[in-house]
Design an enzyme around this catalytic site. Sequence first.
Site, mmCIF file in Angstrom:
data_model
loop_
_atom_site.group_PDB
_atom_site.id
_atom_site.type_symbol
_atom_site.label_atom_id
_atom_site.label_comp_id
_atom_site.label_asym_id
_atom_site.label_seq_id
_atom_site.Cartn_x
_atom_site.Cartn_y
_atom_site.Cartn_z
ATOM 1 N N ARG A 184 -7.049 6.052 -7.437
ATOM 2 C CA ARG A 184 -6.689 7.325 -7.410
ATOM 3 C C ARG A 184 -6.762 8.097 -8.896
ATOM 4 O O ARG A 184 -7.280 9.040 -9.146
ATOM 5 C CB ARG A 184 -5.337 7.587 -6.774
ATOM 6 C CG ARG A 184 -5.185 7.324 -5.123
ATOM 7 C CD ARG A 184 -3.937 7.095 -4.556
ATOM 8 N NE ARG A 184 -3.492 8.444 -4.626
ATOM 9 C CZ ARG A 184 -2.105 8.822 -4.043
ATOM 10 N NH1 ARG A 184 -1.342 7.711 -3.899
ATOM 11 N NH2 ARG A 184 -1.723 10.029 -3.813
ATOM 12 N N LEU A 211 0.854 -1.337 0.059
ATOM 13 C CA LEU A 211 -0.008 -0.044 -0.168
ATOM 14 C C LEU A 211 0.736 1.264 0.136
ATOM 15 O O LEU A 211 1.934 1.190 0.611
ATOM 16 C CB LEU A 211 -0.976 -0.084 1.291
ATOM 17 C CG LEU A 211 -1.887 -0.972 1.590
ATOM 18 C CD1 LEU A 211 -2.535 -1.018 2.655
ATOM 19 C CD2 LEU A 211 -2.980 -0.913 0.169
ATOM 20 N N ASP A 212 0.439 2.289 -0.671
ATOM 21 C CA ASP A 212 1.114 3.527 -0.548
ATOM 22 C C ASP A 212 1.193 4.120 0.942
ATOM 23 O O ASP A 212 0.251 3.549 1.797
ATOM 24 C CB ASP A 212 0.139 4.579 -1.195
ATOM 25 C CG ASP A 212 0.181 4.581 -2.876
ATOM 26 O OD1 ASP A 212 1.045 3.787 -3.218
ATOM 27 O OD2 ASP A 212 -0.826 4.885 -3.538
ATOM 28 N N ARG A 213 2.048 4.885 1.250
ATOM 29 C CA ARG A 213 2.347 5.431 2.519
ATOM 30 C C ARG A 213 1.007 5.905 3.229
ATOM 31 O O ARG A 213 0.602 5.505 4.343
ATOM 32 C CB ARG A 213 3.294 6.478 2.426
ATOM 33 C CG ARG A 213 3.708 7.119 4.005
ATOM 34 C CD ARG A 213 4.527 8.223 3.854
ATOM 35 N NE ARG A 213 4.907 8.813 5.176
ATOM 36 C CZ ARG A 213 5.468 9.816 5.438
ATOM 37 N NH1 ARG A 213 6.253 10.413 4.647
ATOM 38 N NH2 ARG A 213 5.780 10.330 6.561
#
Length: 289
Positions: A229, A131-133
């Site tokens: 996104r 996952l992205d931060r």
Amino acid sequence: MEYTWINSESDQTIKKILLANGISQRLLSQIRRGEGDLLVGEKYRKLTTMVAHGQAVTLRLPDENNEEIAIAHGTLTILYEDSNWLIVDKKAGMTTVPGPSNRETTLVNYVKGYLFDSGATDLVPHIITRLDRFTSGIVLIAKNRIAQGMIEKVEYKNFEKYYLAVVEGDLPSEHALINKPIGKRDANIRREVMATGQSAVTEYWVKKRLGNNSLVLVKLHTGRTHQIRVHFSEIGFPLLGDKLYDGNIEKIARQALHAFKLKFLDPFTKKYIEVECGLPEDMQCLLEK
């Protein structure tokens, strides 16, 4: 670490038995280089050795440890664990893997610390669903390289990944499919929809209408970087808090995206593992406003 399989077919090579049980070509290459042992009964054998019906084949690998990955101790929210898999709830703001700007307080560091404290001898966490931060939620981790190689061979249709997101605007459709290829230009971190990009398919359902915003349940049919996104920004409904993709940053300090549910076929047991993870507080607040 070792695993044993019984040859349920007619005479065949060890290589074919391992491939049939999900062992990856990458791991086979490591075995060829001497990074592991193969046994039939108590005798050491090669990948080309023929094995009779009913005989057992054992793969024995040395324990893994990357000294460059520091051990860290912190709180982990564990959603599921067995001898091969660890599934955790990653908090928004936590980096998943070590990098130039953070080598000591990432999820991988904390998982290594947890494994060490648990008495594990394999100390290299293999991140499967990264996952992205600033995306929160479910992360699947393989505890050893056999599990990593086997899960990477599981077809994408046997992986179901669902997210919850809050997007700007009142989506016109209760349910829709976004099928737009995604790529990137040069070294820019930002991705975009482009004709030369990779195939990307996102499905969504509106779960709750929040005035000028919408809570959506999202299913990924492909796994492109920043896919959710990019797709919602492209159709004019960016995620709240998503500064990179032009989302409104007044109501939440990060992209309102949470990995909510994971279902996958366990290549060892041939049964599905399914977990869910509730919304974190900052996204819950968006639903109450």
